[in-house]
Scaffold this active site. Structure first.
Site, short mmCIF file in Angstrom:
data_model
loop_
_atom_site.label_atom_id
_atom_site.label_comp_id
_atom_site.label_asym_id
_atom_site.label_seq_id
_atom_site.Cartn_x
_atom_site.Cartn_y
_atom_site.Cartn_z
N ARG A 1 7.31 5.34 0.92
CA ARG A 1 6.20 6.12 0.33
C ARG A 1 5.28 5.21 -0.49
O ARG A 1 5.77 4.29 -1.16
CB ARG A 1 6.85 7.15 -0.58
CG ARG A 1 6.02 8.29 -1.02
CD ARG A 1 6.95 9.32 -1.68
NE ARG A 1 7.74 10.00 -0.69
CZ ARG A 1 7.32 11.07 0.00
NH1 ARG A 1 6.12 11.57 -0.22
NH2 ARG A 1 8.08 11.63 0.91
N LEU B 1 3.46 4.54 -3.69
CA LEU B 1 3.79 5.05 -5.02
C LEU B 1 2.68 4.68 -6.01
O LEU B 1 2.49 3.50 -6.30
CB LEU B 1 5.11 4.37 -5.44
CG LEU B 1 5.93 4.97 -6.54
CD1 LEU B 1 6.38 6.38 -6.19
CD2 LEU B 1 7.14 4.08 -6.81
N ASP C 1 0.99 -2.87 -6.26
CA ASP C 1 -0.15 -2.18 -6.85
C ASP C 1 -0.31 -0.89 -6.05
O ASP C 1 0.66 -0.41 -5.45
CB ASP C 1 -1.38 -3.09 -6.90
CG ASP C 1 -1.80 -3.57 -5.52
OD1 ASP C 1 -1.40 -2.94 -4.51
OD2 ASP C 1 -2.55 -4.55 -5.44
N HIS D 1 8.97 -7.11 1.73
CA HIS D 1 8.38 -6.74 3.02
C HIS D 1 8.81 -7.77 4.06
O HIS D 1 8.81 -8.97 3.77
CB HIS D 1 6.85 -6.71 2.89
CG HIS D 1 6.18 -6.28 4.15
ND1 HIS D 1 6.12 -4.95 4.54
CD2 HIS D 1 5.59 -7.00 5.14
CE1 HIS D 1 5.51 -4.88 5.71
NE2 HIS D 1 5.18 -6.10 6.10
N ASP E 1 1.97 -2.77 0.59
CA ASP E 1 2.28 -4.19 0.83
C ASP E 1 1.24 -5.12 0.22
O ASP E 1 0.80 -6.10 0.84
CB ASP E 1 2.40 -4.46 2.35
CG ASP E 1 3.44 -3.55 2.98
OD1 ASP E 1 4.44 -3.26 2.32
OD2 ASP E 1 3.22 -3.11 4.12
C1 GRF Z 1 13.75 -4.43 4.85
O1 GRF Z 1 13.35 -4.99 6.07
C2 GRF Z 1 12.67 -4.57 3.83
O2 GRF Z 1 11.86 -5.68 4.07
C3 GRF Z 1 11.92 -3.30 3.96
O3 GRF Z 1 12.89 -2.33 4.26
C4 GRF Z 1 13.95 -2.94 4.96
C5 GRF Z 1 15.25 -2.61 4.36
O4 GRF Z 1 15.48 -1.27 4.41
N1 GRF Z 1 11.17 -3.05 2.77
P1 GRF Z 1 16.99 -0.78 4.22
O5 GRF Z 1 17.51 -1.43 2.98
O6 GRF Z 1 17.72 -1.22 5.45
O7 GRF Z 1 16.87 0.72 4.13
#
Ligand code: GRF
Length: 196
Positions: free
Chosen positions: A93, A95, A146, A109, A150
């Site tokens: 989401r 935020l 922010d 990310h 991303d």
């Molecule tokens: C990872 O690839 C991360 O970069 C992104 O969400 C993934 C992890 O999700 N933000 P999860 O911990 O497996 O739910």
């Protein structure tokens, strides 16, 4: 003779983890804390969806949990639990960040931002786009959040090669292994930055 003052250990960094899915990132951070390689504690795990695997994992690890989709309720809970630093961990989401949390929300990310970020760029969408663009390397980025997807000051990036024969699964696994090192390192970097 007076006895020496009791030695008080410094307060530990209190993390709030926000997730939407499998919670692998939560498990990694929790494991690092348990192993003593990340000086922090998990004060609260919030999911924006009920009944996701990440929430079950949080329960199993003994972390306090909550479920809400509302940004204001999310930050109220984080304040109630005296969270110092919020770590988005597969949280999908966007935020809006209130003033008192500015500079205190991190995201990880699975690409080398600013490449392959933004709305809709999550999970396999990212790795498929990297492969379609014939990139020779990918990686992960930890950044301050922010109010855009991303986006925000980059704290740390880790690079991995894109190898011949990669598909999205293989590349995702290589990037995730880099994430497991990058997020704890970025949290430590954030602490040093704040400690100034
Ligand atoms: C990872 O690839 C991360 O970069 C992104 O969400 C993934 C992890 O999700 N933000 P999860 O911990 O497996 O739910």
């Amino acid at each position: 003779m007076s006895s020496p003052p009791p030695t008080e250990s410094p307060p530990r960094l209190r993390l709030g983890i926000l997730l939407s899915g499998t919670g692998r990132t939560l498990v990694n951070l929790s494991d690092r804390i348990a192993a003593g390689s990340l000086a922090a504690e998990i004060a609260l795990v919030i999911s924006d969806r009920p009944d996701v695997v990440g929430l079950h994992r949080a329960h199993a690890l003994g972390h306090p949990t909550a479920v809400t989709r509302e940004a204001s309720a999310t930050f109220d809970l984080l304040r109630e639990h005296r969270v110092d630093l919020v770590c988005l961990a597969g949280y999908l989401r966007l935020l809006p960040i209130p003033e008192d949390f500015a500079g205190r929300v991190l995201n990880i990310h699975p690409s080398l931002l600013p490449k392959f970020g933004g709305r809709g760029m999550y999970g396999h969408h990212v790795h498929e786009a990297v492969l379609a663009a014939h990139e020779r390397e990918s990686g992960c980025t930890v950044h301050l959040c922010d109010d855009q997807y991303d986006h925000g000051t980059v704290l740390l990036q880790r690079r991995v090669p894109v190898l011949p024969g990669d598909d999205a699964d293989k590349l995702a696994a290589r990037v995730f292994a880099a994430e497991c090192e990058a997020y704890p390192a970025a949290i430590a970097a954030w602490v040093s930055r704040v400690a100034g």
